[in-house]
Design an enzyme around this catalytic site. Structure first.
Site, short mmCIF file in Angstrom:
data_model
loop_
_atom_site.label_atom_id
_atom_site.label_comp_id
_atom_site.label_asym_id
_atom_site.label_seq_id
_atom_site.Cartn_x
_atom_site.Cartn_y
_atom_site.Cartn_z
N ARG A 1 0.83 -1.22 0.00
CA ARG A 1 0.00 0.00 0.00
C ARG A 1 0.87 1.27 0.00
O ARG A 1 0.52 2.27 0.64
CB ARG A 1 -0.93 0.03 1.23
CG ARG A 1 -1.98 -1.07 1.26
CD ARG A 1 -2.98 -0.93 0.12
NE ARG A 1 -4.08 -1.86 0.28
CZ ARG A 1 -4.06 -3.12 -0.19
NH1 ARG A 1 -3.01 -3.59 -0.83
NH2 ARG A 1 -5.13 -3.89 -0.01
N SER B 1 -10.81 -0.68 2.98
CA SER B 1 -10.09 -0.81 4.26
C SER B 1 -9.71 0.59 4.73
O SER B 1 -9.10 1.35 3.98
CB SER B 1 -8.82 -1.63 4.10
OG SER B 1 -9.11 -2.93 3.68
N GLU C 1 -5.39 4.28 5.72
CA GLU C 1 -5.09 4.04 4.30
C GLU C 1 -5.54 5.21 3.41
O GLU C 1 -4.77 5.67 2.57
CB GLU C 1 -5.72 2.72 3.84
CG GLU C 1 -5.29 2.35 2.44
CD GLU C 1 -6.03 1.13 1.89
OE1 GLU C 1 -5.73 0.01 2.32
OE2 GLU C 1 -6.88 1.33 1.01
P1 FAD Z 1 -8.75 8.60 -5.46
O1 FAD Z 1 -9.41 8.16 -4.22
O2 FAD Z 1 -9.44 9.61 -6.30
O3 FAD Z 1 -7.29 9.13 -5.13
C1 FAD Z 1 -6.43 8.40 -4.28
C2 FAD Z 1 -5.05 9.10 -4.30
O4 FAD Z 1 -4.47 8.96 -5.59
C3 FAD Z 1 -5.16 10.60 -4.04
O5 FAD Z 1 -4.06 11.00 -3.25
C4 FAD Z 1 -5.06 11.22 -5.44
O6 FAD Z 1 -4.49 12.52 -5.45
C5 FAD Z 1 -4.14 10.23 -6.14
N1 FAD Z 1 -4.37 10.17 -7.59
C6 FAD Z 1 -5.47 9.67 -8.22
N2 FAD Z 1 -5.31 9.73 -9.56
C7 FAD Z 1 -4.09 10.30 -9.78
C8 FAD Z 1 -3.35 10.66 -10.95
N3 FAD Z 1 -3.82 10.43 -12.18
N4 FAD Z 1 -2.12 11.22 -10.79
C9 FAD Z 1 -1.62 11.46 -9.55
N5 FAD Z 1 -2.27 11.16 -8.42
C10 FAD Z 1 -3.49 10.58 -8.53
N6 FAD Z 1 -7.59 -0.72 -2.52
C11 FAD Z 1 -6.77 -1.80 -2.64
O7 FAD Z 1 -5.55 -1.64 -2.77
N7 FAD Z 1 -7.26 -3.07 -2.61
C12 FAD Z 1 -8.57 -3.34 -2.47
O8 FAD Z 1 -8.97 -4.49 -2.45
C13 FAD Z 1 -9.47 -2.23 -2.34
N8 FAD Z 1 -10.79 -2.43 -2.18
C14 FAD Z 1 -11.63 -1.37 -2.05
C15 FAD Z 1 -13.00 -1.61 -1.88
C16 FAD Z 1 -13.90 -0.57 -1.76
C17 FAD Z 1 -15.36 -0.86 -1.59
C18 FAD Z 1 -13.42 0.78 -1.80
C19 FAD Z 1 -14.38 1.92 -1.69
C20 FAD Z 1 -12.05 1.03 -1.95
C21 FAD Z 1 -11.14 -0.04 -2.07
N9 FAD Z 1 -9.76 0.16 -2.23
C22 FAD Z 1 -8.91 -0.91 -2.38
C23 FAD Z 1 -9.20 1.53 -2.25
C24 FAD Z 1 -9.29 2.21 -3.65
O9 FAD Z 1 -10.19 1.53 -4.48
C25 FAD Z 1 -7.93 2.28 -4.33
O10 FAD Z 1 -7.00 2.96 -3.53
C26 FAD Z 1 -8.01 2.99 -5.68
O11 FAD Z 1 -6.78 2.85 -6.37
C27 FAD Z 1 -8.34 4.48 -5.57
O12 FAD Z 1 -8.62 4.95 -6.88
P2 FAD Z 1 -9.34 6.33 -7.12
O13 FAD Z 1 -9.25 6.62 -8.59
O14 FAD Z 1 -10.69 6.30 -6.54
O15 FAD Z 1 -8.36 7.33 -6.34
N1 EPU Z 2 -10.95 -10.31 10.42
C1 EPU Z 2 -11.63 -10.35 11.62
N2 EPU Z 2 -12.70 -9.53 11.78
C2 EPU Z 2 -13.11 -8.67 10.82
C3 EPU Z 2 -12.41 -8.62 9.59
C4 EPU Z 2 -11.31 -9.46 9.41
O1 EPU Z 2 -11.29 -11.11 12.50
O2 EPU Z 2 -14.10 -7.96 11.05
C5 EPU Z 2 -9.80 -11.22 10.24
C6 EPU Z 2 -10.25 -12.60 9.72
O3 EPU Z 2 -9.44 -13.56 10.36
C7 EPU Z 2 -9.89 -12.55 8.25
C8 EPU Z 2 -8.66 -11.64 8.24
O4 EPU Z 2 -8.91 -10.69 9.27
O5 EPU Z 2 -9.59 -13.81 7.72
C9 EPU Z 2 -8.39 -10.93 6.92
O6 EPU Z 2 -9.57 -10.29 6.46
P1 EPU Z 2 -9.87 -10.12 4.89
O7 EPU Z 2 -9.60 -11.39 4.18
O8 EPU Z 2 -11.20 -9.50 4.75
O9 EPU Z 2 -8.72 -9.14 4.40
P2 EPU Z 2 -8.15 -7.81 5.05
O10 EPU Z 2 -6.75 -8.09 5.52
O11 EPU Z 2 -9.09 -7.22 6.02
C10 EPU Z 2 -6.97 -6.99 2.85
C11 EPU Z 2 -6.87 -5.69 2.12
C12 EPU Z 2 -8.09 -5.51 1.22
C13 EPU Z 2 -8.11 -6.65 0.21
C14 EPU Z 2 -8.23 -7.97 0.98
C15 EPU Z 2 -8.18 -9.17 0.06
C16 EPU Z 2 -5.57 -4.16 3.46
C17 EPU Z 2 -5.57 -2.98 4.36
N3 EPU Z 2 -6.75 -4.59 3.05
O12 EPU Z 2 -8.09 -6.88 3.74
O13 EPU Z 2 -7.92 -4.28 0.52
O14 EPU Z 2 -9.21 -6.51 -0.68
O15 EPU Z 2 -7.12 -8.07 1.92
O16 EPU Z 2 -6.87 -9.42 -0.33
O17 EPU Z 2 -4.50 -4.67 3.13
C18 EPU Z 2 -8.38 -1.93 0.66
O18 EPU Z 2 -7.15 -1.75 0.68
O19 EPU Z 2 -9.20 -0.97 0.64
C19 EPU Z 2 -8.91 -3.30 0.64
C20 EPU Z 2 -10.21 -3.58 0.67
#
Ligand code: FAD
Ligand code: EPU
Length: 343
Positions: free
Chosen positions: A164, A238, A333
């Site tokens: 991240r 997250s 995050e």
């Molecule tokens: P924004 O939120 O608009 O911006 C994020 C940052 O990037 C800001 O600092 C912005 O200035 C910068 N930025 C954006 N575009 C540019 C550009 N073109 N040039 C320079 N800087 C830029 N993240 C994960 O890693 N894994 C996950 O599994 C995951 N699951 C998610 C699930 C949900 C339901 C949600 C809501 C979010 C999740 N995220 C996850 C976080 C998010 O989706 C990612 O961080 C994504 O890359 C953000 O994209 P965005 O275009 O919305 O960026």
């Molecule tokens: N857990 C709990 N309670 C909860 C949630 C999780 O006990 O309420 C424990 C469980 O044991 C579970 C473990 O945590 O097995 C891991 O949870 P999960 O598989 O949901 O993944 P996570 O570590 O919470 C990360 C990323 C996600 C990504 C998933 C899948 C981060 C900060 N988050 O979540 O990314 O989608 O793994 O790989 O690394 C994001 O960055 O926005 C994001 C959604």
């Protein structure tokens, strides 16, 4: 190019926070991006780049020039054996890009299906899910230096990807507007299915040897079950990173809490922040309009009408409780923009 003064950002952040931008611009081309970065407005106001708004929290209104790069286009740049280099413009929607690549037979992005946001933000925090991160498929990117307007190339090693994290959250923070991202994909599928969630999902569907499209579908199904849909319940995914702590600290924690969920890393041990937050009593609990999601404590949700200060209040309360109970610091995050209004 669209330029608006005092533009609402409510629909432009997935947490659904009401806030406004002093100036808001949608730029369609690299020339338009450069022109707005070189404009008088960019001299007078801080520049904020906004993609899909899925990893930002607006603490208050933004007295800033908010630029949303809306550049579109995907093309095959190079081909060598099974390897393909694909270039996507930053305004492409990440998930649509992933599915487009799958349809073309360009593999490697399956596990990153259904992550919200734009292509341009993917390298910023090195998005990752289910054992795959952007660093695994990244080739290079093009950006505009916000100060000078110059085009710059970043190779893989220049981005300094980590969990991240990338150079764009460190030394290069706020210095570049990314315009194009290139990925190294393969015509030969090589599926990563080590996560228990994936194996269970495929087994439940009776699929023993999935195609890349079936793996993508399985990831989508898992995510739809576990994570709230921002269109229904505002959230930013997250809310905290999973903290990585030194081995000695982990040994002591494990002795006190034998059930702690943890993953050994090359350096230190990564803890499941969701587990820490749940154990600290926050799962499904709310303070005003913001709470920890009932199915995934690591995701904070907008229960209706939350402002940035409401979100940060809950975030700080969780950080404090987790620290008191486990001696572990949680790092947020999403990026916070704007100032909280004074009481
Ligand atoms: P924004 O939120 O608009 O911006 C994020 C940052 O990037 C800001 O600092 C912005 O200035 C910068 N930025 C954006 N575009 C540019 C550009 N073109 N040039 C320079 N800087 C830029 N993240 C994960 O890693 N894994 C996950 O599994 C995951 N699951 C998610 C699930 C949900 C339901 C949600 C809501 C979010 C999740 N995220 C996850 C976080 C998010 O989706 C990612 O961080 C994504 O890359 C953000 O994209 P965005 O275009 O919305 O960026
Ligand atoms: N857990 C709990 N309670 C909860 C949630 C999780 O006990 O309420 C424990 C469980 O044991 C579970 C473990 O945590 O097995 C891991 O949870 P999960 O598989 O949901 O993944 P996570 O570590 O919470 C990360 C990323 C996600 C990504 C998933 C899948 C981060 C900060 N988050 O979540 O990314 O989608 O793994 O790989 O690394 C994001 O960055 O926005 C994001 C959604």
């Amino acid at each position: 190019m669209l330029l608006v003064e005092n533009h609402p950002l409510d629909a432009l952040n997935t947490f659904g926070i009401a806030a406004s931008a002093r100036f808001y611009v949608e730029a369609e081309t690299e020339e338009e991006c450069r022109a707005v970065l070189q404009s008088e407005l960019a001299d007078r106001y801080p520049v904020v780049i906004l993609g899909g708004g899925s990893n930002v929290i607006f603490a208050g209104d933004l007295d800033a020039l908010v630029i949303r790069p809306c550049l579109r286009g995907i093309r095959l740049l190079e081909e060598q054996g099974d390897t393909v280099i694909i270039e996507a413009m930053v305004g492409e929607v990440w998930h649509e890009f992933v599915r487009h690549c799958l349809q073309q037979g360009w593999y490697g992005l399956e596990n990153l299906s259904l992550i919200p946001g734009s292509v341009g933000a993917a390298p910023i925090q090195n998005i990752g899910a289910y054992g795959v991160e952007v660093t695994d498929v990244f080739h290079s990117l093009t950006a505009i230096n916000i100060e000078t307007g110059e085009a710059c190339e970043f190779a893989h090693e220049d981005c300094r990807f980590a969990y991240r994290d990338s150079v764009f959250k460190q030394e290069a923070r706020d210095r570049f507007l990314i315009t194009r991202v290139r990925f190294r994909l393969s015509r030969q599928p090589s599926l990563y299915m080590a996560y228990g969630d994936i194996r269970n999902e495929l087994a439940a569907e009776g699929i023993a040897d999935p195609t890349p499209l079936q793996l993508s579908d399985a990831i989508i199904a898992i995510r739809q079950r576990k994570l709230p849909n921002p269109a229904v319940l505002g959230n930013a995914g997250s809310f905290f990173k999973n903290p990585v702590i030194p081995h000695a600290q982990f040994d002591a924690l494990k002795a006190a809490f034998p059930d702690v969920v943890a993953y050994p890393q090359e350096q230190g041990v990564k803890l499941a922040a969701g587990w820490l937050i749940e154990q600290a009593g926050w799962k499904g609990r709310a303070l005003g309009p913001v709470g920890a999601y009932e199915k995934q404590a690591l995701v904070l949700v907008n229960l209706g009408g939350a402002c940035g200060a409401d979100v940060l209040k809950v975030a700080r309360a969780i950080q404090s409780d987790v620290n008191k109970r486990f001696g572990v610091d949680l790092e947020m995050e999403p990026r916070v923009y704007g100032d909280e209004p004074a009481d």
